[in-house]
Design a protein around this motif. Sequence first.
Motif, PDB file in Angstrom:
ATOM      1  N   LEU A  63      22.437  51.481  40.662  1.00 44.23           N
ATOM      2  CA  LEU A  63      21.343  52.059  41.445  1.00 44.23           C
ATOM      3  C   LEU A  63      20.188  51.072  41.589  1.00 44.23           C
ATOM      4  O   LEU A  63      19.611  50.939  42.674  1.00 44.23           O
ATOM      5  N   ALA A  64      19.846  50.376  40.507  1.00 47.69           N
ATOM      6  CA  ALA A  64      18.775  49.374  40.599  1.00 47.69           C
ATOM      7  C   ALA A  64      19.191  48.218  41.506  1.00 47.69           C
ATOM      8  O   ALA A  64      18.386  47.719  42.307  1.00 47.69           O
ATOM      9  N   GLY A  65      20.447  47.802  41.401  1.00 48.60           N
ATOM     10  CA  GLY A  65      20.941  46.738  42.264  1.00 48.60           C
ATOM     11  C   GLY A  65      20.947  47.135  43.726  1.00 48.60           C
ATOM     12  O   GLY A  65      20.607  46.340  44.603  1.00 48.60           O
ATOM     13  N   SER A  66      21.332  48.376  43.997  1.00 42.88           N
ATOM     14  CA  SER A  66      21.331  48.827  45.391  1.00 42.88           C
ATOM     15  C   SER A  66      19.910  48.907  45.936  1.00 42.88           C
ATOM     16  O   SER A  66      19.680  48.601  47.106  1.00 42.88           O
ATOM     17  N   ALA A  67      18.946  49.288  45.087  1.00 42.50           N
ATOM     18  CA  ALA A  67      17.546  49.302  45.529  1.00 42.50           C
ATOM     19  C   ALA A  67      17.074  47.883  45.849  1.00 42.50           C
ATOM     20  O   ALA A  67      16.415  47.651  46.875  1.00 42.50           O
ATOM     21  N   ALA A  68      17.421  46.933  44.994  1.00 44.12           N
ATOM     22  CA  ALA A  68      16.999  45.545  45.216  1.00 44.12           C
ATOM     23  C   ALA A  68      17.676  44.956  46.453  1.00 44.12           C
ATOM     24  O   ALA A  68      17.025  44.282  47.274  1.00 44.12           O
ATOM     25  N   ILE A  69      18.972  45.197  46.608  1.00 46.58           N
ATOM     26  CA  ILE A  69      19.688  44.675  47.780  1.00 46.58           C
ATOM     27  C   ILE A  69      19.163  45.325  49.053  1.00 46.58           C
ATOM     28  O   ILE A  69      18.947  44.649  50.065  1.00 46.58           O
ATOM     29  N   GLY A  70      18.937  46.630  49.010  1.00 49.65           N
ATOM     30  CA  GLY A  70      18.382  47.323  50.173  1.00 49.65           C
ATOM     31  C   GLY A  70      16.988  46.834  50.521  1.00 49.65           C
ATOM     32  O   GLY A  70      16.657  46.645  51.692  1.00 49.65           O
ATOM     33  N   PHE A  71      16.160  46.614  49.507  1.00 56.38           N
ATOM     34  CA  PHE A  71      14.813  46.110  49.755  1.00 56.38           C
ATOM     35  C   PHE A  71      14.862  44.729  50.397  1.00 56.38           C
ATOM     36  O   PHE A  71      14.168  44.467  51.384  1.00 56.38           O
TER      37      PHE A  71
END
Length: 121
Positions: A63-71
């Motif tokens: 979830l943290a990785g997806s937030a960072a990649i999405g950002f």
Amino acid sequence: MQPNQRRGRPASLMVFLTLALLLGLLAAYVGVMHAIVDVSRIGGNHDANERDAAYSYLHLVFLAGSAAIGFGAGKWLNGLGIAFGTLFVIVVAVGMLAVQLSSYSLACHGHNDIVRHWQCD
């Protein structure tokens, strides 16, 4: 004086890149879950605390990785980093839930150990 307007990327690129990144994240999630399926076996080498910790960390990292990649993708595509980060977290979280529910349903019909070991009643 003109306001500083940021020109975004073409819409087709935004859609393609967003879908490709989301599908890649979900495929990576399924792959990692399948790789650690031995952790979820009852009576194996791992007790309940280790299983819970492994799955908690795995889900938090995704979830943290997806937030960072999405950002990062949102910032690069059109400057809307927080919006894309939020979109990625929501889509990946719903995808995680769908993978878990569908693997439970499959496990109860004879196809166990796809992404985790389930015990059906």
